[in-house]
Each structure stands twice: as structure tokens, then as C-alpha cells.
Design a protein around this motif. Structure first.
Motif, PDB file in Angstrom:
ATOM      1  N   LEU A 160       4.352  10.186   2.856  1.00 31.76           N
ATOM      2  CA  LEU A 160       3.419   9.241   3.450  1.00 31.76           C
ATOM      3  C   LEU A 160       3.456   9.438   4.960  1.00 31.76           C
ATOM      4  O   LEU A 160       4.509   9.307   5.578  1.00 31.76           O
ATOM      5  N   THR A 161       2.314   9.783   5.546  1.00 27.90           N
ATOM      6  CA  THR A 161       2.220   9.973   6.985  1.00 27.90           C
ATOM      7  C   THR A 161       1.813   8.652   7.617  1.00 27.90           C
ATOM      8  O   THR A 161       0.848   8.020   7.182  1.00 27.90           O
TER       9      THR A 161
ATOM     10  N   THR B 138       4.433   2.817  -4.250  1.00 23.78           N
ATOM     11  CA  THR B 138       3.615   1.693  -4.707  1.00 23.78           C
ATOM     12  C   THR B 138       4.148   0.380  -4.138  1.00 23.78           C
ATOM     13  O   THR B 138       3.386  -0.450  -3.635  1.00 23.78           O
ATOM     14  N   GLY B 139       5.460   0.195  -4.195  1.00 24.12           N
ATOM     15  CA  GLY B 139       6.070  -1.007  -3.640  1.00 24.12           C
ATOM     16  C   GLY B 139       5.892  -1.112  -2.137  1.00 24.12           C
ATOM     17  O   GLY B 139       5.623  -2.189  -1.590  1.00 24.12           O
ATOM     18  N   PHE B 140       6.037   0.009  -1.439  1.00 24.97           N
ATOM     19  CA  PHE B 140       5.897   0.028   0.024  1.00 24.97           C
ATOM     20  C   PHE B 140       4.469  -0.339   0.427  1.00 24.97           C
ATOM     21  O   PHE B 140       4.259  -1.160   1.328  1.00 24.97           O
ATOM     22  N   LEU B 141       3.487   0.250  -0.230  1.00 30.01           N
ATOM     23  CA  LEU B 141       2.093  -0.058   0.099  1.00 30.01           C
ATOM     24  C   LEU B 141       1.751  -1.508  -0.246  1.00 30.01           C
ATOM     25  O   LEU B 141       1.014  -2.169   0.495  1.00 30.01           O
ATOM     26  N   ALA B 142       2.292  -2.017  -1.341  1.00 33.85           N
ATOM     27  CA  ALA B 142       2.080  -3.431  -1.691  1.00 33.85           C
ATOM     28  C   ALA B 142       2.709  -4.339  -0.643  1.00 33.85           C
ATOM     29  O   ALA B 142       2.124  -5.359  -0.253  1.00 33.85           O
TER      30      ALA B 142
ATOM     31  N   ARG C  67      -2.788  -7.717  11.306  1.00 29.11           N
ATOM     32  CA  ARG C  67      -3.590  -6.536  11.021  1.00 29.11           C
ATOM     33  C   ARG C  67      -2.720  -5.475  10.366  1.00 29.11           C
ATOM     34  O   ARG C  67      -1.685  -5.122  10.895  1.00 29.11           O
ATOM     35  N   VAL C  68      -3.136  -4.999   9.217  1.00 27.02           N
ATOM     36  CA  VAL C  68      -2.411  -3.935   8.521  1.00 27.02           C
ATOM     37  C   VAL C  68      -3.387  -2.818   8.229  1.00 27.02           C
ATOM     38  O   VAL C  68      -4.488  -3.060   7.712  1.00 27.02           O
ATOM     39  N   ASN C  69      -3.020  -1.594   8.565  1.00 25.57           N
ATOM     40  CA  ASN C  69      -3.890  -0.433   8.357  1.00 25.57           C
ATOM     41  C   ASN C  69      -3.312   0.430   7.264  1.00 25.57           C
ATOM     42  O   ASN C  69      -2.335   1.127   7.466  1.00 25.57           O
ATOM     43  N   VAL C  70      -3.910   0.387   6.088  1.00 25.21           N
ATOM     44  CA  VAL C  70      -3.476   1.203   4.964  1.00 25.21           C
ATOM     45  C   VAL C  70      -4.641   2.106   4.572  1.00 25.21           C
ATOM     46  O   VAL C  70      -5.734   1.628   4.307  1.00 25.21           O
ATOM     47  N   ALA C  71      -4.366   3.411   4.540  1.00 25.69           N
ATOM     48  CA  ALA C  71      -5.417   4.369   4.174  1.00 25.69           C
ATOM     49  C   ALA C  71      -5.581   4.429   2.681  1.00 25.69           C
ATOM     50  O   ALA C  71      -4.725   4.206   1.915  1.00 25.69           O
TER      51      ALA C  71
END
Length: 148
Positions: free
Chosen positions: A111-112, A130-134, A144-148
């Protein structure tokens, strides 16, 4: 002869004590839960560098709105890096390639991210990703959260 045996005994005892402290540290980090195996490459190159250099194996732990990253091969009780949820911007993800496959765990996904202007890469299992992105998306209202 007695001196050589004494010195050997002391060396063996120090190695055993060192390994015990090493294991105890990892148990203390994982005691509170919310941990996952995670390799880190801090200040990663802009283009995908698959040479495998710069990766450090570690354990990450969720701690409120932060992820604390500990090097596995260290005696320090403090995290080596602390990533604040509000400062993490996900730039993309990819599978390890080239020599990187040897440097990382077998099921890793890279993950970059950007953290306060520093480019970094995290390598973790699919489940941990999956847990980290959740966790990133579960930021409190107003952040503000920036998730691609």
C-alpha cells in the motif's frame, strides 16, 4: 579451562536473556490487541522500486487515531514510527514484484501512502489491508481521510 567455561556460560546466558527480552517485548506490544504484521519502507521512491531495498519488518498496532509501528528486530519499547489517521493519504496498492517478493511476507500487498508529505509503503496481508482501510475510513466526523 575453568575461565573458558565461565566465559562460554556467560555468553550463553546473555544470548538466552536477550532472546527472552526480545520475545517479551513482542508479547507486550501485542498484549493490548489490534496488531498486525506490517513491513514498512519509509521515504519510498516515487516509481515502484522492486529491488527489495529499504524494507523493514515490523508489527503495527492501532492506538486510537494512530497506528504505531514497531520494528520486530529491536529492543526499544517505543514505536519507530507513528502514523496519524488524519495525515495518511492512500495513493495506491500493488503486489510485490521482483526481489521485493523475497524481502516481504509471501501473501503481502503493498500500500503506497503519503504521511505529512513523506512517501511510504506498507506491506501487509490482504486481511490486514482490509482492516487498515476500514480503520482509515472509520475516522470521526469532520476528519478528512483520503483513501484511493
Amino acid at each position: 579451562m575453568a575461565l573458558a567455561l565461565t566465559v562460554c556460560g556467560i555468553v550463553v546466558a546473555l544470548v538466552v536473556i536477550g532472546l527472552f527480552v526480545f520475545g517479551l517485548r513482542r508479547r507486550l506490544i501485542q498484549r493490548s490487541g489490534g496488531t498486525f504484521d506490517c513491513s514498512l519502507r519509509w521515504d519510498a521512491p516515487k516509481e515502484a522500486d522492486t529491488g527489495g531495498k529499504g524494507w523493514s519488518y515490523g508489527v503495527a498496532r492501532y492506538s486510537g487515531d494512530r497506528v504505531e509501528w514497531y520494528r520486530v528486530f529491536s529492543y526499544s519499547p517505543r514505536p519507530r514510527r507513528v502514523l496519524e489517521r488524519s495525515a495518511i493519504e492512500v495513493a495506491g496498492r500493488r503486489l510485490p514484484d521482483g526481489e521485493e517478493e523475497l524481502a516481504l511476507l509471501s501473501d503481502a500487498v503493498v500500500l503506497t501512502c503519503l504521511h505529512r508529505g513523506t512517501r511510504l509503503e506498507l506491506a501487509m496481508s490482504d486481511d490486514a489491508l482490509t482492516g487498515f482501510l476500514a480503520w482509515l475510513e472509520a475516522a470521526p466526523p469532520g476528519q478528512r481521510v483520503n483513501v484511493a
